[in-house]
Design a protein around this motif. Structure first.
Motif, PDB file in Angstrom:
ATOM      1  N   THR A   1       0.830  -1.204   0.000  1.00 43.34           N
ATOM      2  CA  THR A   1       0.000   0.000   0.000  1.00 43.34           C
ATOM      3  C   THR A   1       0.862   1.251   0.000  1.00 43.34           C
ATOM      4  O   THR A   1       0.590   2.218  -0.726  1.00 43.34           O
TER       5      THR A   1
ATOM      6  N   MET B   1      -6.944   3.925   2.723  1.00 44.96           N
ATOM      7  CA  MET B   1      -6.841   2.574   2.169  1.00 44.96           C
ATOM      8  C   MET B   1      -6.348   1.588   3.216  1.00 44.96           C
ATOM      9  O   MET B   1      -6.747   0.423   3.222  1.00 44.96           O
ATOM     10  N   THR B   2      -5.478   2.045   4.099  1.00 47.67           N
ATOM     11  CA  THR B   2      -4.955   1.167   5.147  1.00 47.67           C
ATOM     12  C   THR B   2      -6.024   0.826   6.183  1.00 47.67           C
ATOM     13  O   THR B   2      -6.082  -0.298   6.683  1.00 47.67           O
TER      14      THR B   2
ATOM     15  N   TRP C   1      -9.698   1.624   5.851  1.00 47.18           N
ATOM     16  CA  TRP C   1     -11.011   1.259   5.303  1.00 47.18           C
ATOM     17  C   TRP C   1     -10.934   0.299   4.129  1.00 47.18           C
ATOM     18  O   TRP C   1     -11.945  -0.275   3.743  1.00 47.18           O
ATOM     19  N   GLY C   2      -9.757   0.110   3.578  1.00 49.96           N
ATOM     20  CA  GLY C   2      -9.629  -0.766   2.424  1.00 49.96           C
ATOM     21  C   GLY C   2      -9.685  -0.010   1.107  1.00 49.96           C
ATOM     22  O   GLY C   2      -9.999   1.183   1.058  1.00 49.96           O
ATOM     23  N   ARG C   3      -9.382  -0.726   0.016  1.00 58.09           N
ATOM     24  CA  ARG C   3      -9.316  -0.093  -1.312  1.00 58.09           C
ATOM     25  C   ARG C   3     -10.711   0.266  -1.833  1.00 58.09           C
ATOM     26  O   ARG C   3     -10.931   1.326  -2.407  1.00 58.09           O
ATOM     27  N   ARG C   4     -11.652  -0.628  -1.658  1.00 55.77           N
ATOM     28  CA  ARG C   4     -12.961  -0.476  -2.282  1.00 55.77           C
ATOM     29  C   ARG C   4     -13.686   0.779  -1.804  1.00 55.77           C
ATOM     30  O   ARG C   4     -14.116   1.599  -2.613  1.00 55.77           O
TER      31      ARG C   4
ATOM     32  N   PHE D   1      -5.522  -1.068  -6.563  1.00 50.65           N
ATOM     33  CA  PHE D   1      -6.660  -1.982  -6.531  1.00 50.65           C
ATOM     34  C   PHE D   1      -6.662  -2.900  -7.751  1.00 50.65           C
ATOM     35  O   PHE D   1      -6.883  -4.113  -7.636  1.00 50.65           O
TER      36      PHE D   1
ATOM     37  N   GLU E   1     -12.875  -6.746  -1.704  1.00 46.93           N
ATOM     38  CA  GLU E   1     -11.780  -6.035  -1.057  1.00 46.93           C
ATOM     39  C   GLU E   1     -10.479  -6.823  -1.185  1.00 46.93           C
ATOM     40  O   GLU E   1     -10.488  -8.063  -1.215  1.00 46.93           O
ATOM     41  N   THR E   2      -9.333  -6.108  -1.261  1.00 43.32           N
ATOM     42  CA  THR E   2      -8.025  -6.771  -1.397  1.00 43.32           C
ATOM     43  C   THR E   2      -7.059  -6.359  -0.295  1.00 43.32           C
ATOM     44  O   THR E   2      -5.882  -6.718  -0.353  1.00 43.32           O
ATOM     45  N   LEU E   3      -7.524  -5.617   0.698  1.00 39.75           N
ATOM     46  CA  LEU E   3      -6.641  -5.156   1.760  1.00 39.75           C
ATOM     47  C   LEU E   3      -6.015  -6.338   2.503  1.00 39.75           C
ATOM     48  O   LEU E   3      -6.701  -7.270   2.908  1.00 39.75           O
ATOM     49  N   ASN E   4      -4.687  -6.297   2.668  1.00 41.71           N
ATOM     50  CA  ASN E   4      -3.904  -7.305   3.407  1.00 41.71           C
ATOM     51  C   ASN E   4      -4.011  -8.703   2.810  1.00 41.71           C
ATOM     52  O   ASN E   4      -3.777  -9.699   3.505  1.00 41.71           O
TER      53      ASN E   4
END
Length: 578
Positions: free
Chosen positions: A277, A444-445, A447-450, A499, A561-564
């Protein structure tokens, strides 16, 4: 063992990765500058029809008065001239010597109506009664009777298009393509079309370069495209006609189209999950720096040829240092090049200060990784739509790229409709993106990318929509809201690039990114042409930009979502995210 574990062992974010991030800055900065360079290449300065002086003792102001009509605001018409000299305008003005023997310089009120708004105060020494030969010229029967009626808007039957070319105000620009090839009046659409031709090349290249990058490697295609971009850019700067310029600008767009996706994929494929990220957000700052740098460069270089040459020349430096840029080990494994991947991983481990780990990284381990991931298969664009999840990803990212690009460049190409001059507006458009992109990193860190991407697009549309209803007289307020909207649209791209790379598997990453980017470039190429719709209804372009941004923001919620999450390697990895 997964590849993510190997990257973590050799150092997922160290000196090796920092070198890559610094290297790709050249490409990320240059492509953004080339994209918005259109603003300064096609500027149309104040202009009017050129007139031929065949009369004795007529001043320049008098010649213009009888040859070119005025607009409602008192300025000279840009595209029309009288079919015959309108001598009656001299008779009805204070310039007529026959009506006043004491005739001299006109008073301020008359001069403001006639020509002060454009030509400035004439030289008083040129004023005075016309001699007899001039009077004979004025009363020639072949010119028709003089009208003594009060001057008003000319009848269209007395007007014609410019017959002898145009004269331009060169006080701000020495030369643009508009003044170079007279792209004004009936040919003014060619100005906006030049951007569309450029982005058509970008659109084609998005698919072509993406496919070739998956086939021949990220580094190889970066070198090839850099060389041809340099040649195309120099040829465009040396163009002898508009057709040659349009062709080589299109080719330049084709070759540089792969820069964002190649550099993003190459850099992120060397990163571990934890720092991905941050790396993606850092790379998103480069275009903003490019926007800021363009303002002073364009301010100092007012000739379009030298400006294009200056913007293209950094590719020389990029070509030189690309020999030190490593290939993606992920891509090498997908092609079964285990020995090359092993050598690069050992090199990365050494540079990052972990040489003791290199003994654990051997060709046998990498061969097992490649076999487990089943990365030896060949894929094409058709595979983007074979499976349900990947099909949803492909359609969704295509819509997002179209909407984000369309609205972003819709704002970027509109730098002359606000309170500040175009150079300051351009600079502020770049400056405002920095804090917004930094904020996007934290969003983004957390709440996430979406969600971050969705709200950035929705707020972009909201800012565009507000400016539709604010009167033009509120210049400072409109400029402020436009700059804020530019910040949100730039932040949207920060999330969108990261993303997109995280949604597609390694075996189809460049195919997928190329397809999405292609739709984005279609949106970009349409964006300048939409500005021509203001002749139908003034707010119509902004209404369209606003609607597209909002619809794109809503579509974002349809993707996962793709976070982590680790980067998917195969199609099966992507399908398991359902």
């Amino acid at each position: 063992m997964k590849f993510e574990e190997l990257i973590k062992d050799v150092g997922g974010f160290g000196k090796f990765q920092i070198f890559i991030l610094l290297h790709v800055a050249i490409y990320r900065i240059s492509i953004t500058v080339q994209f918005v360079l259109h603003n300064f290449l096609v500027v149309v300065p104040h202009h009017s029809c050129a007139v031929q002086d065949g009369f004795v003792n007529l001043t320049e102001e008098e010649l213009l008065l009888i040859s070119i009509p005025r607009e409602a605001d008192g300025t000279l018409s840009s595209c029309k001239m009288y079919r015959e000299p309108q001598w009656h305008l001299l008779e009805n003005s204070t310039w007529n010597p026959a009506k006043d023997s004491t005739w001299g310089p006109p008073n301020n009120s008359v001069w403001g109506t006639v020509s002060a708004s454009f030509w400035g105060t004439p030289n008083a020494s040129s004023w005075g009664p016309l001699n007899a030969s001039t009077r004979g010229t004025l009363n020639a029967s072949t010119l028709g009777p003089h009208s003594t009626s009060t001057w008003g808007p000319p009848n269209n039957s007395t007007l014609q298009s410019c017959q002898h070319g145009w004269t331009y105000d060169h006080s701000q620009f020495t030369s643009t393509i508009a003044t170079q090839w007279d792209l004004v009046c009936e040919r003014k659409w060619l100005n906006q079309a030049s951007a569309t031709f450029f982005f058509i090349g970008v659109t084609v290249g998005s698919i072509l370069i993406g496919y070739l990058s998956d086939r021949y490697g990220r580094r190889t295609m970066l070198l090839v495209t850099s060389v041809f971009a340099l040649l195309s850019g120099m040829a465009a700067a040396a163009s002898v006609n508009y057709l040659m310029f349009a062709v080589f600008r299109s080719l330049l767009g084709l070759w540089i189209s792969g820069f964002p996706m190649i550099t993003t994929a190459l850099a992120l494929e060397w990163m571990d999950v934890k720092h991905r990220t941050f790396a993606g957000s850092l790379m998103s700052m480069y275009p903003s720096i490019g926007l800021m740098l363009l303002a002073p460069v364009a301010y100092l270089i007012r000739d379009w040829r030298w400006l294009l040459f200056a913007i293209t020349s950094p590719y020389i430096f990029a070509i030189i240092i690309i020999w030190w840029l490593p290939e993606s080990p992920r891509w090498l494994l997908t092609k079964g090049k285990v020995k090359e991947a092993h050598a690069l991983l050992v090199r990365c481990s050494s540079v990052n200060g972990r040489p003791h780990l290199s003994s654990n990284i051997n060709t046998e381990v990498l061969s097992k990784v490649a076999k487990e991931e089943n990365t030896g298969a060949n894929y094409s664009f058709i595979d983007l739509f074979r499976n349900p999840v990947l099909r949803k990803v492909s359609i969704g990212t295509a819509v997002l790229w179209f909407g984000a690009s369309f609205s972003y460049y819709g704002i970027s190409f509109n730098i002359r409709g606000f309170e500040l001059d175009m150079y300051m507006t351009q600079f502020l458009y770049g400056v405002i993106e920095i804090p917004f992109k930094l904020g996007m990193y934290f969003f983004m860190t957390k709440w996430g990318r979406r969600h971050s991407l969705a709200w950035a697009l929705l707020l972009t549309g909201f800012c565009i929509g507000i400016n539709i209803v604010i009167p033009v007289s509120f210049g400072v307020l409109r400029t402020t809201i436009a700059v804020i909207g530019k910040g949100f649209s730039g932040a949207a791209f920060t999330a969108l690039l990261l993303f997109t790379v995280e949604l597609y598997p390694t075996v189809l990453r460049h195919n997928g990114c190329g397809f999405s980017s292609c739709l984005g470039r279609i949106g970009t190429s349409m964006s300048p042409l939409i500005l021509l719709l203001d002749e139908v209804w003034k707010p119509l372009p902004q209404v369209i930009y606003c609607s597209v941004a909002i619809v794109s923001g809503l579509v974002t919620f349809c993707l996962h979502e793709t976070l982590n999450m680790r980067l998917p390697e195969t199609v099966e990895d992507t399908e398991r995210t359902r």
